[in-house]
Motif scaffolding. Structure first.
Motif, PDB file in Angstrom:
ATOM      1  N   GLU A 105       0.339   1.902   4.890  1.00 13.31           N
ATOM      2  CA  GLU A 105      -0.958   1.479   5.877  1.00 13.31           C
ATOM      3  C   GLU A 105      -0.426   1.040   7.101  1.00 13.31           C
ATOM      4  N   GLU A 115       2.858  -1.704  14.174  1.00 14.28           N
ATOM      5  CA  GLU A 115       2.673  -2.131  12.729  1.00 14.28           C
ATOM      6  C   GLU A 115       2.030  -3.685  12.552  1.00 14.28           C
ATOM      7  N   ARG A 152       1.580  -1.718   7.422  1.00 16.67           N
ATOM      8  CA  ARG A 152       1.890  -2.995   7.387  1.00 16.67           C
ATOM      9  C   ARG A 152       3.455  -3.368   7.361  1.00 16.67           C
ATOM     10  N   SER A 194       0.938  -1.331  -0.010  1.00 10.39           N
ATOM     11  CA  SER A 194       0.052   0.099   0.025  1.00 10.39           C
ATOM     12  C   SER A 194       0.786   1.223   0.031  1.00 10.39           C
ATOM     13  N   ASP A 252       4.882  -0.081   4.898  1.00 16.05           N
ATOM     14  CA  ASP A 252       4.141   0.635   3.889  1.00 16.05           C
ATOM     15  C   ASP A 252       3.164   1.534   4.446  1.00 16.05           C
TER      16      ASP A 252
END
Length: 236
Positions: free
Chosen positions: A157, A134, A159, A122, A155
């Motif tokens: 988002e 995360e 993650r 993302s 990333d």
């Protein structure tokens, strides 16, 4: 879309050299057997005279893991883990042509190579310190949270696509048969890392072009030029 290391990573690890490649048009129905055997033969020759732990490339990562507070023989960089398995078993299992190729190149150069399915990332991807909130998905589907200050691939988002820097990738963005777009990252910290990463990237470009008949885009990263920007089909 872009990939980069954070300023703090370059500050704390100024010896870092990295290369990134983006390739579109990946398919799982190609053969990379000849290239894999060629790169594995290089690794066999090296391991015939030295154990993986004696290699400068691996020793540099062990020192780095120790600096991060990790026990190097408990948490190994991906290339050391591959070399260790290859030395013991004489081969590696076939997973996907792109993974098989990158694993073989990692063996030959003794440097960790991460391979991500771009469609599962993302926004942008950055190697940085974790906040601790995360989300990391294991290959078995379990969810973990990195330790605060742990080096991860994160990333937009939040993650984590890899934990403990080059120790373990996430199953979430792993290459699978339907993957068409991949981001490949190679990193090293030994004395001749910059020249060796450049050679690795060139070797991967040539092998990918031969197998998939597509030309990757690539960049050698440094503190002065830390960002690799690339276009995906979705962004065109």
């Amino acid at each position: 879309m872009h990939f980069q290391h954070s300023d703090s990573i370059w500050r704390d690890f100024p010896e870092l050299a990295a290369g990134a490649l983006h390739v579109e048009g990946i398919r799982s129905d190609v053969s990379v057997a000849d290239a894999v055997e060629r790169f594995q033969a290089i690794a066999r020759d090296v391991l015939a005279t030295r154990a993986e732990g004696e290699l400068a490339e691996i020793q540099a990562w062990r020192r780095t893991f120790a600096r991060m507070g990790l026990k190097p023989t408990q948490y190994r960089c991906a290339s050391e883990a591959l070399l260790r398995r290859f030395r013991k078993e004489g081969d590696l299992p076939s997973i996907h042509p792109l993974i098989d190729l990158c694993n073989a190149v990692s063996l030959a150069f003794a440097m960790p190579i991460a391979v991500f399915d771009v469609s599962r990332i993302s926004g942008n991807l950055e190697v940085t310190r974790a906040g601790g909130d995360e989300v990391y998905a294991t290959f078995s589907g379990e969810t973990e949270h990195p330790e605060p200050d742990e080096v991860i691939f994160r990333d937009a988002e939040g993650r984590a696509h890899a934990r403990r820097w080059t120790n373990r990738q996430s199953g979430y963005s792993a290459i699978h048969p339907q993957t068409t777009s991949a981001l490949i990252v190679a990193e090293a910290l030994h004395e001749t890392a910059a020249a060796d990463v450049a050679e690795l990237v060139a070797a991967l470009e040539e092998a990918i072009a031969a197998a998939w008949h597509v030309r990757p885009t690539s960049m050698l990263l440094s503190r002065a030029a830390p960002r690799f920007a690339f276009a995906t089909h979705e962004s065109l």
